[in-house]
Design an enzyme around this catalytic site. Structure first.
Site, PDB file in Angstrom:
ATOM      1  N   GLU A 191      34.868  17.797 -30.411  1.00  0.00           N
ATOM      2  CA  GLU A 191      36.081  19.104 -31.206  1.00  0.00           C
ATOM      3  C   GLU A 191      36.910  17.842 -31.290  1.00  0.00           C
ATOM      4  O   GLU A 191      38.055  19.048 -30.953  1.00  0.00           O
ATOM      5  CB  GLU A 191      35.897  20.506 -30.318  1.00  0.00           C
ATOM      6  CG  GLU A 191      35.001  20.638 -30.316  1.00  0.00           C
ATOM      7  CD  GLU A 191      34.468  22.813 -30.609  1.00  0.00           C
ATOM      8  OE1 GLU A 191      35.351  23.104 -29.701  1.00  0.00           O
ATOM      9  OE2 GLU A 191      32.958  23.101 -30.197  1.00  0.00           O
ATOM     10  N   GLU A 234      26.389  21.977 -28.485  1.00  0.00           N
ATOM     11  CA  GLU A 234      27.043  23.298 -27.572  1.00  0.00           C
ATOM     12  C   GLU A 234      26.744  24.982 -28.580  1.00  0.00           C
ATOM     13  O   GLU A 234      26.328  25.045 -30.201  1.00  0.00           O
ATOM     14  CB  GLU A 234      28.618  24.090 -27.772  1.00  0.00           C
ATOM     15  CG  GLU A 234      29.353  22.739 -26.321  1.00  0.00           C
ATOM     16  CD  GLU A 234      30.690  23.523 -26.355  1.00  0.00           C
ATOM     17  OE1 GLU A 234      31.404  24.173 -26.974  1.00  0.00           O
ATOM     18  OE2 GLU A 234      31.370  21.878 -25.792  1.00  0.00           O
TER      19      GLU A 234
END
Ligand code: BG6
Length: 477
Positions: free
Chosen positions: A170, A371
């Site tokens: 991220e 995820e």
């Protein structure tokens, strides 16, 4: 009616975590704080019930036990990060901390011995705090060079055993929360700094890919990638105004990382808008050439919830710093299904929609769900008489999302696997242990003891049988 959903051939199931959210500070030396550690030290009030990275799940001391559970569940992959701030004692010269490196090496060996393939991310927000203080972190081009030195050292130490490396987890998150939205310590807003961080992290991804190619460790069966949190976005309606709002949202939050990582270049539109709004980053043409020459092998995509937007209804205040919401407003869909604890909408189709997008817009590049998961508060109340948390809501969540993933693969999308966040409950930024995500419970009241939740057995059976039963019409009774 229930049907058997079969996992496609080669489709893997795994679970993810990160170093700072699990390891704890045991053995950490002075000067080895990451940005997350420093934030926790300086602004502990905002961390839920005071929990944070200090002990986390004490993985450093308990990894053998945890890997035992991974083996019991039968996970194909475990993804975590190497803690940049702890792996080195001198970030300028990439001097390795032998104590930490030895723990990490043993952890990798234990995974391999358990039949669980490790995936290693080189940064999951663990930028060393010293580099924040000295250079402003990723605002500095020099930090890109230091990251390459660090990565090269990581390949040298672990490259013969680790086949799957990722530059970032991220990469947009820290600077968005800190410099764009001003939500986190050290409470300094600067949209131009936000974009400079974005750019340097995209550049660092390419530069580390280049270093990996040259390292001699990128064998046939190895892959290098990066993990991007795609904020899947839907316009409120099909009106040009709403569609334009969604397009701009996508450009500033998604394509800003997807494009350089996969296509090796930015869209011209992005440069134009950055210029218009006075936040064009400093860049060089040789950097852009490096990106062009080094697209990643594959990407991991973190997908949790959809975003819904509409065209702006209200004016932005004159003189306000630029924010991408110049082009959109959030849209609150009446009737949407929610995870009330995390405040995120549940819309499992995001996986399928993104899979089609990868197929149609990104040359069907190989990718996987890195995820996806459900954070739930007060899970203790779902404990049965044996002590096990009966998290049927999480099993439903998995089934719904896996169903759409499998459908995508059946329609030719190059989606390789699905990973749950997280393997065990762990420390979230600020929310700490509030919302639990794990397949494995961490019991804070009893010495952080571990216990498999019911969802761990769902994972175990799905991995063993390569299928699960699911009724896609269940939601429409
Ligand atoms: C992802 C991150 O954004 O989501 C994790 O990679 C994080 O680090 C996870 O913990 C869940 O989000 P949160 O904010 O509930 O922890």
């Amino acid at each position: 009616m229930n049907k058997q959903v079969k996992l496609p051939q080669g489709f893997f199931l795994g679970a993810a975590a990160s170093a700072w959210q699990t390891e704890g500070w045991k053995g950490k030396k002075e000067g080895q704080d990451s940005y997350m550690d420093a934030w926790y030290k300086e602004n502990r009030d905002v961390w839920y019930e005071g929990y944070g990275p200090a002990i986390a799940t004490n993985f450093v001391e308990r990894y053998r036990e945890d890997i035992g559970y991974m083996k019991e569940i039968g996970l194909d992959y475990y993804r975590t990060s190497l803690n940049w701030s702890r792996f080195l004692t001198d970030y300028e010269n990439a001097v390795v901390d032998e104590e930490y490196a030895s723990y990490y090496s043993d952890m990798i060996d234990a995974c391999l011995k358990a039949g669980v393939e490790p995936m290693i991310c080189l940064e999951h927000y663990e930028v060393p705090q010293v580099l924040m203080e000295r250079y402003g972190g990723w605002a500095s081009r020099h930090v890109v060079d230091l990251f390459v030195k660090y990565a090269s050292k990581a390949f040298e130490r672990f490259g013969s055993r680790v086949k799957y490396w990722f530059a970032f987890n991220e990469p947009i998150v820290v600077q968005t929360r800190v410099y764009l939205d001003g939500l986190r310590w050290p409470f300094h807003q600067d949209s131009a700094v936000w974009m400079q961080w974005n750019y340097h992290k995209a550049l660092a991804t390419a530069a580390v890919m280049d270093a990996y190619k040259k390292s001699g460790f990128r064998r046939e069966d190895c892959k290098f990638g990066t993990i991007i949190n795609v904020e899947t976005v839907y316009p409120r309606t099909d009106s040009p105004d709403d569609v334009n709002a969604a397009d701009k949202f996508d450009l500033f939050y998604n394509r800003v990382f997807l494009d350089p990582a996969i296509k090796g270049r930015y869209e011209d539109q992005l440069f134009d808008l950055l210029k218009t709004h006075g936040i064009l980053m400093e860049y060089t043409s040789s950097d852009l050439e490096l990106m062009e020459a080094n697209p990643v092998d594959w990407v991991g995509i973190n997908l949790y919830h959809p975003n819904r937007v509409k065209g702006r209804m209200t004016a932005i205040r004159q003189g306000a710093p630029f924010h991408p919401c110049y082009y959109y407003e959030e849209f609150d869909l009446p009737g949407k299904k929610m995870n009330p604890f995390r405040g995120w909408e549940i819309y499992p189709r995001i996986i399928y929609d993104f899979a089609l997008r990868m197929k149609n817009e990104y040359g069907n590049k190989e990718w996987f769900v890195a995820e996806n998961g459900m954070g739930v508060q007060n899970e203790g109340k779902y404990r049965d008489e044996t002590g096990m948390i009966q998290d049927d809501y999480r099993i439903d969540f998995f089934k719904q999302h896996l169903y759409w993933a499998v459908k995508g693969v059946e329609e030719g999308c190059n989606l390789k696997g699905y990973m749950n966040w997280a393997f065990t409950d762990n420390v979230s930024p600020m929310n700490a242990f509030k919302n639990r995500y794990g397949l494995v419970e961490i019991d804070l009241e009893h010495d952080r003891n571990r216990r498999l939740k019911k969802s761990a057995y769902f994972f175990q059976q799905t991995i063993a049988n390569r299928c699960f039963s699911y009724d896609p019409d269940e939601d429409y009774k």
